[in-house]
Design a protein around this motif. Sequence first.
Motif, PDB file in Angstrom:
ATOM      1  N   ARG A   1       6.445   1.388  -2.951  1.00 35.10           N
ATOM      2  CA  ARG A   1       5.337   1.704  -2.583  1.00 35.10           C
ATOM      3  C   ARG A   1       4.713   1.955  -1.005  1.00 35.10           C
ATOM      4  O   ARG A   1       5.279   0.890  -0.288  1.00 35.10           O
ATOM      5  CB  ARG A   1       4.108   0.991  -3.436  1.00 35.10           C
ATOM      6  CG  ARG A   1       4.419   0.945  -4.973  1.00 35.10           C
ATOM      7  CD  ARG A   1       3.617  -0.270  -5.562  1.00 35.10           C
ATOM      8  NE  ARG A   1       2.139   0.167  -5.499  1.00 35.10           N
ATOM      9  CZ  ARG A   1       1.244  -0.796  -5.858  1.00 35.10           C
ATOM     10  NH1 ARG A   1       1.661  -1.750  -6.818  1.00 35.10           N
ATOM     11  NH2 ARG A   1      -0.090  -0.451  -5.770  1.00 35.10           N
TER      12      ARG A   1
ATOM     13  N   TYR B   1      -0.127  -1.202  -0.820  1.00 32.12           N
ATOM     14  CA  TYR B   1      -0.592  -2.138  -1.926  1.00 32.12           C
ATOM     15  C   TYR B   1      -2.167  -2.193  -1.981  1.00 32.12           C
ATOM     16  O   TYR B   1      -2.598  -2.706  -0.767  1.00 32.12           O
ATOM     17  CB  TYR B   1       0.094  -3.437  -2.175  1.00 32.12           C
ATOM     18  CG  TYR B   1       1.450  -3.522  -2.360  1.00 32.12           C
ATOM     19  CD1 TYR B   1       2.099  -3.534  -3.382  1.00 32.12           C
ATOM     20  CD2 TYR B   1       2.356  -3.063  -1.165  1.00 32.12           C
ATOM     21  CE1 TYR B   1       3.396  -3.241  -3.796  1.00 32.12           C
ATOM     22  CE2 TYR B   1       3.715  -3.114  -1.294  1.00 32.12           C
ATOM     23  CZ  TYR B   1       4.113  -3.187  -2.644  1.00 32.12           C
ATOM     24  OH  TYR B   1       5.559  -2.801  -2.648  1.00 32.12           O
TER      25      TYR B   1
ATOM     26  N   THR C   1      -5.968  -3.980  -3.213  1.00 38.08           N
ATOM     27  CA  THR C   1      -6.742  -4.870  -4.128  1.00 38.08           C
ATOM     28  C   THR C   1      -8.222  -4.569  -3.957  1.00 38.08           C
ATOM     29  O   THR C   1      -8.711  -4.120  -3.056  1.00 38.08           O
ATOM     30  CB  THR C   1      -6.262  -6.098  -4.038  1.00 38.08           C
ATOM     31  OG1 THR C   1      -6.921  -6.592  -2.747  1.00 38.08           O
ATOM     32  CG2 THR C   1      -4.852  -6.472  -3.922  1.00 38.08           C
TER      33      THR C   1
ATOM     34  N   GLN D   1      -8.816  -5.101  -9.339  1.00 41.50           N
ATOM     35  CA  GLN D   1      -7.324  -4.707  -9.431  1.00 41.50           C
ATOM     36  C   GLN D   1      -6.641  -5.380  -8.515  1.00 41.50           C
ATOM     37  O   GLN D   1      -6.903  -5.994  -7.108  1.00 41.50           O
ATOM     38  CB  GLN D   1      -7.322  -3.202  -8.817  1.00 41.50           C
ATOM     39  CG  GLN D   1      -5.904  -2.719  -8.396  1.00 41.50           C
ATOM     40  CD  GLN D   1      -5.841  -1.275  -8.149  1.00 41.50           C
ATOM     41  OE1 GLN D   1      -6.166  -0.475  -8.840  1.00 41.50           O
ATOM     42  NE2 GLN D   1      -5.390  -1.011  -7.024  1.00 41.50           N
TER      43      GLN D   1
ATOM     44  N   GLY E   1      -1.266  -3.423  -8.998  1.00 40.00           N
ATOM     45  CA  GLY E   1      -2.041  -2.407  -9.754  1.00 40.00           C
ATOM     46  C   GLY E   1      -2.599  -2.858 -11.168  1.00 40.00           C
ATOM     47  O   GLY E   1      -3.187  -1.878 -11.665  1.00 40.00           O
TER      48      GLY E   1
ATOM     49  N   ARG F   1      -5.114  -4.310 -13.820  1.00 42.73           N
ATOM     50  CA  ARG F   1      -6.448  -4.724 -13.541  1.00 42.73           C
ATOM     51  C   ARG F   1      -6.922  -5.803 -14.803  1.00 42.73           C
ATOM     52  O   ARG F   1      -6.356  -5.756 -15.712  1.00 42.73           O
ATOM     53  CB  ARG F   1      -7.288  -3.281 -13.749  1.00 42.73           C
ATOM     54  CG  ARG F   1      -6.912  -2.491 -12.726  1.00 42.73           C
ATOM     55  CD  ARG F   1      -7.683  -0.988 -12.745  1.00 42.73           C
ATOM     56  NE  ARG F   1      -7.540  -0.302 -11.682  1.00 42.73           N
ATOM     57  CZ  ARG F   1      -8.086   0.997 -11.551  1.00 42.73           C
ATOM     58  NH1 ARG F   1      -8.700   1.421 -12.509  1.00 42.73           N
ATOM     59  NH2 ARG F   1      -7.586   1.736 -10.586  1.00 42.73           N
TER      60      ARG F   1
END
Length: 461
Positions: free
Chosen positions: A322, A325, A327, A349, A353, A355
């Motif tokens: 990724r 990242y 949040t 979140q 990823g 939740r």
Amino acid sequence: GVRWRPWNWLEADLSWQRGNQIGVNLSAAFDLGVPMIPLYDHPFREKPEHRLSPVEERIARGLAATGFSDIIVRKDGDALAVEARNDKYYYTPRALSVMLRVVAGLAPAEVKEIRLIISDNGIPVVAFTTTREDAGLFLADKITAAEFLGLNRDRYPFNPDITEGLPGKKFNREWWDYAIKPSFRMFLNDPSGFFKYRAGMQGRVSLYPWSGGTFVTGIEWYPFNTVSSSNAPPATAVRTDLVPYQQNKEVLSMLMLDQIEKFPWQIHGRVAAGLLEVQFAGIDAEVARPFFGGRLLLGLSGSVVKKRDPDRALGLKENDVRDRYETAFFNTRLNLPEVEGAIDLKMGQFLAGDRGMRITLSKFFNGVVLSAWYSETNTDIFSDPWNRGYHDKGVSITIPLRLFTGTDSKTSYPFGISAWTRDVAQDIEHFNTLFDYIGRNTDTYLKKDSLSRDYRNAGFK
């Protein structure tokens, strides 16, 4: 086996177990929150040769000797105002009590009003106002703390709403600070071996260039390090790939700028940028505010980070699965001062990823904080069997240094353990959080702590 108890707080055991193993155990028992050495801080005694100095210098010298820095003294007619940073006392009311004794004892005879401000790196935290006459009655033990704090006022004379400090020259300016502590971390139940560990030292240097700003560098050194793993983390790992970061004996744990601001209505803001922790670098931001006298704290927080390269101190991981990242959380804390407990709820979140929410229950014992947490998130986003259906959980303890030193201290040491290393409900490690920064500096706790007369050594004395 044999059990020997030389004192009521110390116990030693020697045993023969299962017919083939010797067991040795040494344990110490003490009441949570009760200092093992009674706290005593020497009162300030001014040297005769300093009594002819200007009053500003005399007060600054007295406060510096009793655990304060960044001291500003301003006299305007019969009013005396003093601002200082509390470097020593765990409880703010206790710090104000020490300030009051020094300031009232050195104030010129014409002073009738005394205003004290506790600050933190230039940010006003709490203001306290009293008259010289009332302070004299209290310090002479002619009235109690409750009577003193309630004299001629509708509420206790603490003002956590303050946002402006005092202008003027700072005495005993705090430009930097450092901390060194031993570190021991365990890595348990790996297929390559049940007990892995690393032991060494953690060091941190903090620079304070301006109000609310902190440059932080953290270095860790582990000469004893047996951490390894035969498990291969998934490609989408956010925490299960921690082992390569823990295998290094020398670690640059953080290199960052942390900025905190306080706005009207007790609104606090925080932004941090840089190498935020061992695994992640990026930007972290937060806003928070207390409600109902501090019984409820509400806030928003979020971060945008990239994975660090475990083999390059300043490098970022290349070709990561990724690019970044993210949040985002809505945070709440319900304080229960009647039972010294708190309930934290983090909803939003997390790093991978997923939740959902994480709930933390905490119990406070005079600086010792016991906590337990549990998560509930949509783990169906994970493809591996270890993360799907998992609930992150664990316990932690925070121990204040003041329990062992015989003198007051703001320093505390946290230690936590989680059941398994997983990617579920993970957040970055924060150098600072606003809920903890606000802490007990709210109306409800200032009132409670100021009247404490027991072993906590928290209140006005």
